[in-house]
Each structure stands twice: as C-alpha cells, then as structure tokens.
Write an enzyme that holds these catalytic residues in place. Structure first.
Site, PDB file in Angstrom:
ATOM      1  N   LYS A 163     -21.042   0.738   0.472  1.00  0.00           N
ATOM      2  CA  LYS A 163     -21.605   0.543   1.814  1.00  0.00           C
ATOM      3  C   LYS A 163     -23.080   0.932   1.837  1.00  0.00           C
ATOM      4  O   LYS A 163     -23.921   0.171   2.304  1.00  0.00           O
ATOM      5  CB  LYS A 163     -20.811   1.378   2.826  1.00  0.00           C
ATOM      6  CG  LYS A 163     -21.189   1.068   4.265  1.00  0.00           C
ATOM      7  CD  LYS A 163     -20.616   2.098   5.218  1.00  0.00           C
ATOM      8  CE  LYS A 163     -19.111   2.037   5.299  1.00  0.00           C
ATOM      9  NZ  LYS A 163     -18.609   1.331   6.479  1.00  0.00           N
TER      10      LYS A 163
ATOM     11  N   ARG B 259     -20.098   7.853   8.195  1.00  0.00           N
ATOM     12  CA  ARG B 259     -19.027   7.073   7.547  1.00  0.00           C
ATOM     13  C   ARG B 259     -18.986   7.329   6.060  1.00  0.00           C
ATOM     14  O   ARG B 259     -20.003   7.598   5.432  1.00  0.00           O
ATOM     15  CB  ARG B 259     -19.282   5.573   7.718  1.00  0.00           C
ATOM     16  CG  ARG B 259     -19.303   5.086   9.113  1.00  0.00           C
ATOM     17  CD  ARG B 259     -19.777   3.624   9.081  1.00  0.00           C
ATOM     18  NE  ARG B 259     -20.141   3.162  10.386  1.00  0.00           N
ATOM     19  CZ  ARG B 259     -19.401   2.320  11.105  1.00  0.00           C
ATOM     20  NH1 ARG B 259     -18.276   1.845  10.625  1.00  0.00           N
ATOM     21  NH2 ARG B 259     -19.800   1.950  12.293  1.00  0.00           N
TER      22      ARG B 259
ATOM     23  N   GLY C 180     -10.440   1.451   5.270  1.00  0.00           N
ATOM     24  CA  GLY C 180      -9.671   2.292   6.188  1.00  0.00           C
ATOM     25  C   GLY C 180      -9.087   3.544   5.567  1.00  0.00           C
ATOM     26  O   GLY C 180      -8.373   4.286   6.226  1.00  0.00           O
TER      27      GLY C 180
ATOM     28  N   MET D 263     -10.672   6.177   4.255  1.00  0.00           N
ATOM     29  CA  MET D 263     -11.367   7.428   4.517  1.00  0.00           C
ATOM     30  C   MET D 263     -11.877   7.440   5.956  1.00  0.00           C
ATOM     31  O   MET D 263     -11.635   6.508   6.699  1.00  0.00           O
ATOM     32  CB  MET D 263     -12.469   7.625   3.501  1.00  0.00           C
ATOM     33  CG  MET D 263     -11.883   7.937   2.131  1.00  0.00           C
ATOM     34  SD  MET D 263     -13.142   8.167   0.927  1.00  0.00           S
ATOM     35  CE  MET D 263     -13.909   6.586   0.906  1.00  0.00           C
TER      36      MET D 263
ATOM     37  N   ARG E  67     -20.092  -6.557   2.312  1.00  0.00           N
ATOM     38  CA  ARG E  67     -19.523  -6.257   0.996  1.00  0.00           C
ATOM     39  C   ARG E  67     -18.827  -7.512   0.501  1.00  0.00           C
ATOM     40  O   ARG E  67     -18.500  -8.406   1.306  1.00  0.00           O
ATOM     41  CB  ARG E  67     -18.532  -5.094   1.084  1.00  0.00           C
ATOM     42  CG  ARG E  67     -17.390  -5.363   2.025  1.00  0.00           C
ATOM     43  CD  ARG E  67     -16.489  -4.145   2.175  1.00  0.00           C
ATOM     44  NE  ARG E  67     -15.575  -4.366   3.288  1.00  0.00           N
ATOM     45  CZ  ARG E  67     -14.861  -3.412   3.864  1.00  0.00           C
ATOM     46  NH1 ARG E  67     -14.951  -2.176   3.446  1.00  0.00           N
ATOM     47  NH2 ARG E  67     -14.037  -3.684   4.850  1.00  0.00           N
TER      48      ARG E  67
ATOM     49  N   HIS F  12      -5.848  -3.463   9.942  1.00  0.00           N
ATOM     50  CA  HIS F  12      -5.548  -2.672   8.743  1.00  0.00           C
ATOM     51  C   HIS F  12      -4.425  -3.314   7.939  1.00  0.00           C
ATOM     52  O   HIS F  12      -4.535  -3.512   6.727  1.00  0.00           O
ATOM     53  CB  HIS F  12      -5.150  -1.263   9.189  1.00  0.00           C
ATOM     54  CG  HIS F  12      -4.765  -0.388   8.051  1.00  0.00           C
ATOM     55  ND1 HIS F  12      -3.461  -0.202   7.695  1.00  0.00           N
ATOM     56  CD2 HIS F  12      -5.512   0.310   7.176  1.00  0.00           C
ATOM     57  CE1 HIS F  12      -3.418   0.596   6.649  1.00  0.00           C
ATOM     58  NE2 HIS F  12      -4.656   0.926   6.319  1.00  0.00           N
TER      59      HIS F  12
ATOM     60  N   GLU G  10       4.959  -1.056 -35.729  1.00  0.00           N
ATOM     61  CA  GLU G  10       5.331  -0.307 -34.518  1.00  0.00           C
ATOM     62  C   GLU G  10       5.670   1.147 -34.818  1.00  0.00           C
ATOM     63  O   GLU G  10       6.192   1.859 -33.964  1.00  0.00           O
ATOM     64  CB  GLU G  10       6.466  -1.004 -33.762  1.00  0.00           C
ATOM     65  CG  GLU G  10       7.663  -1.365 -34.592  1.00  0.00           C
ATOM     66  CD  GLU G  10       8.724  -2.168 -33.818  1.00  0.00           C
ATOM     67  OE1 GLU G  10       8.685  -2.188 -32.587  1.00  0.00           O
ATOM     68  OE2 GLU G  10       9.586  -2.760 -34.485  1.00  0.00           O
TER      69      GLU G  10
ATOM     70  N   SER H 107       2.662  -8.166 -36.308  1.00  0.00           N
ATOM     71  CA  SER H 107       2.644  -8.181 -34.849  1.00  0.00           C
ATOM     72  C   SER H 107       2.828  -6.737 -34.388  1.00  0.00           C
ATOM     73  O   SER H 107       3.816  -6.092 -34.746  1.00  0.00           O
ATOM     74  CB  SER H 107       3.772  -9.064 -34.313  1.00  0.00           C
ATOM     75  OG  SER H 107       3.756  -9.030 -32.905  1.00  0.00           O
TER      76      SER H 107
ATOM     77  N   CYS I  93       2.847  -7.841 -29.512  1.00  0.00           N
ATOM     78  CA  CYS I  93       3.929  -8.344 -28.660  1.00  0.00           C
ATOM     79  C   CYS I  93       4.526  -7.257 -27.789  1.00  0.00           C
ATOM     80  O   CYS I  93       5.522  -7.485 -27.115  1.00  0.00           O
ATOM     81  CB  CYS I  93       4.996  -9.049 -29.484  1.00  0.00           C
ATOM     82  SG  CYS I  93       5.791  -7.968 -30.674  1.00  0.00           S
TER      83      CYS I  93
ATOM     84  N   TYR J 258      -3.826 -13.069 -31.572  1.00  0.00           N
ATOM     85  CA  TYR J 258      -3.133 -13.485 -30.351  1.00  0.00           C
ATOM     86  C   TYR J 258      -2.503 -12.301 -29.648  1.00  0.00           C
ATOM     87  O   TYR J 258      -2.312 -11.237 -30.239  1.00  0.00           O
ATOM     88  CB  TYR J 258      -2.058 -14.546 -30.643  1.00  0.00           C
ATOM     89  CG  TYR J 258      -0.881 -14.028 -31.449  1.00  0.00           C
ATOM     90  CD1 TYR J 258       0.219 -13.454 -30.812  1.00  0.00           C
ATOM     91  CD2 TYR J 258      -0.864 -14.112 -32.842  1.00  0.00           C
ATOM     92  CE1 TYR J 258       1.293 -12.969 -31.542  1.00  0.00           C
ATOM     93  CE2 TYR J 258       0.199 -13.637 -33.576  1.00  0.00           C
ATOM     94  CZ  TYR J 258       1.280 -13.060 -32.923  1.00  0.00           C
ATOM     95  OH  TYR J 258       2.338 -12.569 -33.631  1.00  0.00           O
TER      96      TYR J 258
HETATM   97  C1  PEP Z   1       7.549  -3.058 -29.242  1.00  0.00           C
HETATM   98  O1  PEP Z   1       8.087  -2.063 -29.703  1.00  0.00           O
HETATM   99  O2  PEP Z   1       6.401  -3.087 -28.815  1.00  0.00           O
HETATM  100  C2  PEP Z   1       8.292  -4.329 -29.165  1.00  0.00           C
HETATM  101  C3  PEP Z   1       7.707  -5.431 -28.774  1.00  0.00           C
HETATM  102  O3  PEP Z   1       9.608  -4.280 -29.446  1.00  0.00           O
HETATM  103  P1  PEP Z   1      10.727  -3.774 -28.438  1.00  0.00           P
HETATM  104  O4  PEP Z   1      10.088  -3.614 -27.106  1.00  0.00           O
HETATM  105  O5  PEP Z   1      11.778  -4.816 -28.453  1.00  0.00           O
HETATM  106  O6  PEP Z   1      11.137  -2.505 -29.066  1.00  0.00           O
HETATM  107 MG    MG Z   2       9.900  -2.276 -30.863  1.00  0.00          MG
END
Ligand code: PEP
Ligand code: MG
Length: 888
Positions: free
Chosen positions: A39, A109, A118, A120, A353, A469, A758, A777, A844, A864
């Site tokens: 502000k 303010r 809203g 604060m 803003r 609000h 992992e 992965s 993943c 990826y």
């Molecule tokens: C992980 O451990 O990140 C994974 C993708 O495998 P899971 O969640 O199936 O253990």
């Molecule tokens: Mg796992």
C-alpha cells in the site's frame, strides 16, 4: 532528521524509516514494497505520477520487527521522525493535528509486502476529541457529520486499539436507533450522535478502567502500535500460513490525511477493478456508496451500487476515475484494484494494487494484455500463479441436473459445491476434520471467520457486495462463494435460514453455484470443467517455453486418460501395487503372498500375469507412444492381506486354505517398521518370481503393442534400491525375462531398466548405481521420509507446529526441503551423470507437482517431473516459469 540511535535489541536501526508523500513529492516508489509494504509503495507511486492522493507518510516494515523486539512497544526513537513527517503534512494541508478550529484528521492503516485483504487493522478519523469535534463541525459546517465521525472513531479505536468487545458499542448504537424509532444510522441527528459518544465514552471507562484518550498524539501512538500488533493476530497468522507469507516480513503503517466520502450527497466512496476480477472481461468493474466511508463498502454492511451508476451521479469524478485507471494499468501493466473517495465532488485515490482475481480471469487478462501489447508472452506466463489453475480444474454444476432453487445472490467466486449447512466457523472446522463437506452460511464474514472459510467447500452470505470480505477472500482462495444473497434470512439463534418458504437447518445439504450466484436445495450433480481458449493459449506458450518434460503418476486407464487430456507427456510412475487391489485379483495376490514354496508362488502368479499384461497394454495404448514407466511391486506384503479374524476366516474359505495356518502366516508378515522393512526391491531379492511375472507382463504387453505397428520404449523401474548390487542382480533378472519374451514372440524393441532414487544411500552412491541403470527417478516421498527420519504417515500431526515455529519453512512432504533432501537430489544427479553422461533423470514424488519444488528441479537439470494428473497443467506452467526464472 532521522535518528540512528542504537536500539537496545540487536536489530539494526534503519537510517530512514519514515517516508513522506504529498502532491509533487514522494520519498518512496512502487519498487519499495519490502520497505513500505504494497500500500505504502503504491501510494508513493500514485503521488509521483500525478494522481490526487491525500498527503501522508509510511512507517517502514523494519519498525515492525523493532516493535516486537521491544516486547510489543513502539520504540521511543521512532517518534521524532513521525512527528517531523506530521508537521510537513500539516504545512501542506493547512490544518493542524489536534487544532480546535480546523483539525487535521488521519487514517492509520496497515500494509504488508503482500496484500492481506482485511486481515489487519485500520483506524479512521484519528485526531478527534471533545474539542476537535467542535472544530470539525464548524469547518465542515456539518455537525452531524462531525459527531458521526467521532462516534465511528471511538468504535474503531475501542475495538482495535483498546481491544474491547466491539459488540458492546454496537448494541448501544442499536438501542439508540430503537429508542428513536429509526432504521438507519443516517437517520440519527447530531444531538443523537453526541449523546451516543457520551455513552460510548462511559462504556470505555467502565470496561477498561481508563478514560478514552483525548490527546491526539496518544491516540496516534496507540493506533500505530495496534497496527503493528495486528500483524500477529490469529487471523493474520492463518492468512500468512495459507499464502506462505513469512512471519518476519512485518507490516508497514500508513498515516494519511483523511478525506471524507460521507460529507453529503456530493461525496462517495468506492472500490473498483480495472477489469472484471471473476471473468477477466475488460470492463471497469466496481461498487460505490454515496455519503459513506470506505469501511462501509469493504465491510459489506450496506449493499453498494455498481460503478456504472457513478457516471450518472457524479460525472466529473467518474471521468477522472476512468482516466486514472487507464493511467494506473498502463503504469503497473496489470489489472488494478483501486479504492477511492469523492469528497465534495473531488476525487481522491486511496489505494491501488494488483487486483486479486480468479484463475479464469487471470488467464483471460494475461491473454488480453498480450494482444493489447501491454505485456509479452513470457511476462504473461509469469503473471499466472500455477497453483491457482487448480480452481479451473474443479467441477461446475451439471446444467441438465434437476434443481430446486432456493435463492440467488451475487456470483462472487466460481465453482459448484455442495455440503451441509453450518453457521459458525467453529462448526465448519469441526465437521471438516470429521471428513464432512460444509457450506458456511453467514450474514457477512469478517476476518475472524478465516479458518471456517478455509474449512468450508463454499461460502454463502446474505449481505455484502462483490468486494465484500467474503467475496474477496473466497476469490483469493479459489473457493466457491455466493455473496449478498438478501433473499436468505439467516437466524443464528436457531441455526436456520429461510429462503423461498423453506427453512434450512444446520446439517441440511445445499448446493452453491458461485458462477451464477444461485443456491439450490439438496445436492446437485456436478460436471468436470472444460478448459477455454485462454487456458489452451497460455498452456501452449508454457509448453514452448519450458525445458522440463511433464509426465503423470497414473495407475489406471482413467488416470492415464485424464493425464493425457491435461497434456501429460507420458507416465512417470505407474504404481503397480494399485492394480493388485482389484476385486478380480486381490485373492490371487494373497495366494502369492502366503505361498510357502516357489512352486505355489508361481501358480498364483500365473493367475495374475494376464491381468497385469492387459493393464499395461491399456496404459501403452492411452499413452500412444509417450514413455510409460512401470514400477515393480513396492509396498510391504502385509498391506495386501486382511487383519481381522472374520476377514481372515472369509479369505480362508474363499481360497480353500486352513484358517489357522492362514492366521499364522499373516501374523508372521508383521514388521515393526514396515516402511523400512521387507519392501521394494528387497521383496524381489527374496521372491524373484514376483518381479519376473511383472517383467513378463510388461514385455508381453509391449510385444503385442509393437506387433500392432506402434512405437514404444517401456521403462521398467526398480524401487527402494540402496546398493548398486541390488540393482545389478534385479536388472540381470529383468533383462533375462524381457529378452526371453522377445525371443518367444519373435519381436525386437528397445526397453529400459532404471531405478528410483529414494534412499539417501542411493543418492550418495548414484555413480555406482548409474552403471546398472538406464534412468533414475527420484522418489522424493521416501527420500524425504528417510532423510529427515520423519514418517510420511505420522508426522502431519506435528509438522504444522514445526512450520509455525519456523523450524521448517514448509511441510517437506509438500515442498521439497531444498537444503537437505534437495542436496541429496543434486548429489544424485551429479554423480549419476558423472558415471553416465546421458542418464535420463526425473522425479515422481509428490513434489513433482509443487511449483516451488519444480523450480528446484529445473535448477538441478532434471529431465522431467511426474505428478498426479490434475496437477499436470500446474506443472506445465510451473516448469515454464521455472525456466524463465532460472537463476543460472
Ligand atoms: C516416492 O517415494 O517418492 C514415490 C514416488 O514412491 P511412493 O510414494 O509410492 O513410495
Ligand atoms: Mg517410494
């Protein structure tokens, strides 16, 4: 002169911490949000670009930290600089603070770096006391206005600064109205208001044991302190946690000369957006109230009029307002949310803003601004918060569904939701915790209701406009909201509401349509959203910009199809165990688990083979040439077997097995720490037949697919590898099966065998593991669990307090712990690629769909990310932004 006295804490005293602004002169500018708050920075900027802004000054956010360091007290060394700015203001305006003839009144303010609508506190009309009120009555020639301003000030100050129960004063006001037989505050006379002020002051004395402060300076220090204090109210803390706003940012305080929208029929106040914040339509959009103060619009107490009417009521001011909004949009290159006041036909800008908007509006505005040559395609990508796309992916009401309409209010925030009616935020939170869906119904919402609003599926209010609000906060959260539905009569005492002759009780189900403002009785069927042109256009730009590929975690054809529809470029993780739970196969899985010899195990596996083959074939078909990574069985085996005596007895009967023997077998699978036990590749080291069956199913499905003339490179993934040797053994066995199938079927195709990284040991020995892997992965779920030694199943109970204590910046299972787990990821990438330069690497774990984690994965050069299907668009956009924001 600004002081540089050493503070008694270790915090450094800033050289400058009060920034003045008044026509033609502003010490700050729009780039100084960290110091001045959003502000304050924009008030300075508006002043500089020549808009009419009431003069004032901003006390910087640094002082907030000093305030807390001094135990919630404004340090004395702050005061001289504030007084110096106040004196400049007085000279500019020609009024004096506390002057009995022509008093200067100010607003005080809050204003943090990120807008917290809203959340604060604000105090208006500060500087009024028993003497100055007479001066104001004379100078405005309007005693009623003066006394009304004074009673409002006492109400706000008692609530915010003195922390009195505000309903006490409110009840006194209501009693007076009843006594006078009037409905509206505006019908009270100056004399009425004068008597009200007297009553208010008596109440303050009674409740606080002190008289209401008459000294304007004492009022000022009290208000400034209260604004700093409001940074740490429970509602502000909840909002900060929700929006990832760090606690140490602090708020600035803006002190500004008052202008009045309640001086009569030639005065007004309003809020407006330069484009429609729900749809993005390029049309000035907002609301105003004649003869009112700003708080009346924002609080939603009186229902305001649409801004288009202002053109008729005050054409000159409207014209200037329109000019200003063009100027502001052009300057900030973004949709603006502005607050203004018209005092006796003169327009004053109180705030600008970047406007909060729905995701739908954000996409539309970004596309329109590209076409208007206001921003580039890359800037458009940076404008969209990837997480907000979630709003677009939510269901809407099925137009074909049978509906019984109860009422229609304002379509404040889109989406179709249903749930049980509750009337208090506490009930909303309680039922949500029990897994129920609720609709929070309120006359109007206030910042205290924030936790209930978060818990509810949707919000319905009977009062307040599109900028009330409820509307603003719900839109920011992407939560369905119907506001200002005056047909709904809420009765808090009985916990019911009436509409169209129906009486809806607490616990009854209703449905809200936040896109039309309609409310329906019972549950209405919803349908999945269709994504419009602006969405596709921006996604196409994102796809062009990004480097990271985006895949999905999908185990079923339905998931895979959703993932493709959302633009996934393959499957990064198919958790094959999810396929084992189908009714047609779970018993065969169990037979395989309780088998005592390889022979028995193979017999059960033979039953599973054709089913798995068909599963994989379907996924290959839907993914149509995109890569498909199939992970071999991962969880501990006890997860697949029943545990209660009755279930075990039933299973024994079904598979023709001795009940006691079965019980014994199942109990023998018990492990104290199953997540660190006999799971993942460890299962295959002891029972190689399981992975061999799965490898055969993949190889046969691929053979069939390739024979049909289609292209495919199946990726077989081994989980929970800790040592290179595990992978070496299992790779050899997998390769042998695939080669065997290719020979049997007389077909050749490429395939890859890779592993999940992992476990910390896998990450730090990635150069050894890489020798046996075609790809990595990162399973960041398990990697987080094992690196922090935090159970992914149990730690949510205390992780919240870890985050609120600042021990962890965020839940590490949601957003990657960059310096801990992230360092292991980076190490794994570097070591893996040292051993094999072209090693393909993805992630993943859940982090694959989290925008800030995606930035990290971009920075460490993953190939990826893979995430749940509904997060694919979010990941595509986040990947593009990450590329644009990449630090190196
Ligand atoms: C992980 O451990 O990140 C994974 C993708 O495998 P899971 O969640 O199936 O253990
Ligand atoms: Mg796992």
């Amino acid at each position: 002169m600004q002081t540089s006295t050493q503070n008694k804490t270790n915090l450094e005293v800033p050289k400058k911490f009060v920034y003045y602004f008044a026509a033609g002169e502003a010490e700050g500018n729009a780039t100084m949000k960290n110091v001045l708050g959003g502000k304050g920075a924009n008030l300075a900027e508006m002043t500089s670009i020549g808009l009419n802004v009431p003069p004032g000054f901003t006390i910087s956010t640094d002082i907030c930290a000093h305030f807390y360091a001094e135990g919630g007290k404004l340090p004395d060394w702050v005061k001289p600089s504030v007084l110096e700015a106040l004196t400049k203001m007085e000279a500019k305006i020609g009024k004096k603070f506390g002057d009995v003839e022509n008093p200067l009144l100010v607003s005080v303010r809050s204003g943090a770096r990120a807008s917290m609508p809203g959340m604060m506190d604000t105090i208006l009309n500060l500087g009024l006391n028993d003497q100055t009120v007479e001066g104001l009555a004379k100078s405005s020639n309007n005693p009623r206005f003066a006394w009304d301003s004074y009673r409002r000030f006492i109400q706000m100050y008692s609530d915010v600064v003195l922390e009195m129960n505000s309903s006490l004063l409110e009840v006194t006001l209501e009693d007076l109205k009843a006594e006078k037989g009037v409905h509206n505050d505006t019908e009270l006379t100056a004399e009425d208001l004068k008597s009200l002020v007297k009553k208010f002051k008596a109440l303050v004395q009674q409740m606080t044991g002190k008289s209401f402060p008459n000294d304007p300076l004492e009022q000022l220090w009290g208000a400034v302190s209260a604004v700093f204090r409001s940074w740490n109210t429970p509602r502000a803390i909840t909002y900060r946690e929700l929006h990832d706003i760090p606690a140490d940012w602090g708020t600035a305080v803006n002190v500004q000369s008052m202008v009045f929208g309640n001086l009569g029929e030639d005065s007004a106040t309003g809020v407006a957006f330069t484009r429609n914040p729900s749809t993005g339509e390029r049309k000035f959009y907002g609301e105003f109230l004649v003869n009112a103060q700003g708080e009346d619009v924002v609080a939603g107490i009186r229902t305001p009029q649409p801004i288009s009417l202002l053109k008729e009521v005050m054409p000159q001011a409207y014209k200037e307002l329109e000019d200003n909004y063009f100027k502001l949009e052009n300057y900030f290159k973004d949709m603006q949310d502005i607050e203004f006041t018209i005092e006796r036909n003169k327009l004053w800008m109180l705030q600008t803003r970047n406007g909060k908007r729905t995701a739908k509006a954000a996409l539309q505005i970004a596309c329109d601004m590209i076409d208007e040559k206001m921003i580039t395609e890359e800037e458009a990508i940076l404008r969209i918060d990837p997480a907000s796309l979630d709003q677009l992916l939510h269901p809407t009401l099925d137009p074909q569904a049978q509906k019984t309409i109860l009422a229609k209010g304002l379509p404040a925030s889109p989406g179709g939701v249903c749930g049980q009616v509750v009337f208090t935020p506490e009930d909303a939170v309680e039922l949500k915790e029990k897994g129920q869906k609720v609709i929070l119904v309120r006359v109007e919402t206030s910042p205290e209701d924030i936790a209930g609003m978060v818990a509810a599926q949707g919000i319905l209010t009977s009062r307040g406009g599109m900028t009330s609000h409820a509307a603003v906060v719900a839109r920011g959260m992407g939560k369905c909201c119907v506001a200002g539905c005056s047909e709904v009569e809420v009765n808090y005492t009985n916990e019911t509401f009436k509409a169209k002759g129906y009486v809806i009780k607490k616990g009854d189900i209703i449905t809200l349509d936040g896109s039309t403002g309609e409310i329906y009785l019972g549950e209405v069927k919803t349908i999945e959203p269709k994504l419009d042109g602006a969405f596709s256009r921006l996604m196409a730009i994102a796809d062009r910009v990004r480097r990271l590929k985006v895949r999905a975690n999908a185990d079923t054809p339905t998931d895979a199809k959703t993932a493709r529809d959302f633009g996934a470029e393959g499957i990064g993780l198919c958790r094959t165990e999810h396929m084992f739970f189908g009714e047609d196969r779970i018993d065969a899985v169990r037979e395989m688990i309780i088998a005592e010899t390889s022979n028995e195990r193979e017999k059960a596996l033979v039953k599973l083979l054709p089913m798995q083959r068909e599963d994989f074939y379907q996924l290959f078909k839907i993914m149509d040439g995109f890569p498909v990574t199939i992970r071999l069985l991962d969880p501990p085996l006890h997860e697949f077997v029943p545990h209660s005596d009755s279930e075990i007895a039933e299973l024994a009967k079904r598979i023709n097995y001795d009940e006691n023997r079965l019980k014994h077998k199942i109990h023998s699978l018990h492990e104290f720490n199953p997540m660190l036990g006999h799971r993942g590749c460890r299962l295959a080291i002891t029972y190689p037949e399981i992975y061999q069956m799965q490898a055969r199913a993949i190889a046969e499905a691929a053979a069939q697919f390739v024979k049909e003339g289609k292209k495919l490179v199946p990726e077989i993934m081994i989980p929970l590898v800790a040592t290179a040797k595990e992978l070496e053994i299992l790779r050899e066995q997998t390769v042998a099966v695939v080669e065997q199938v290719q020979k049997e079927q007389n077909v050749k195709y490429d395939y890859q065998v890779g592993t999940m990284i992992e476990l910390p040991r896998a990450a730090v020995t990635a150069h050894e593991i890489a020798r046996h892997a075609d790809f990595f992965s990162f399973g960041t779920n398990d990697l987080t669990q094992t690196t922090l030694g935090l159970s992914r199943d149990d730690s949510s109970r205390f992780l919240g307090s870890y985050v609120s204590h600042g021990i962890l910046p965020k839940d590490p299972f949601v957003s990657i712990d960059q310096i801990g787990v992230g360092t292991l990821v980076k190490t794994g990438v570097d070591l893996g690629r040292q051993a094999k330069g072209n090693l393909k690497i993805g992630v993943c774990g859940e982090h694959g769909g989290d925008p800030s984690s995606i930035q990290f994965f971009e920075n460490v050069n993953l190939d990826y990310v893979s995430c749940s299907p509904y997060r694919v668009p979010i990941a595509r956009l986040a990947a593009a932004r990450s590329k644009l924001q990449r630090s190196h």
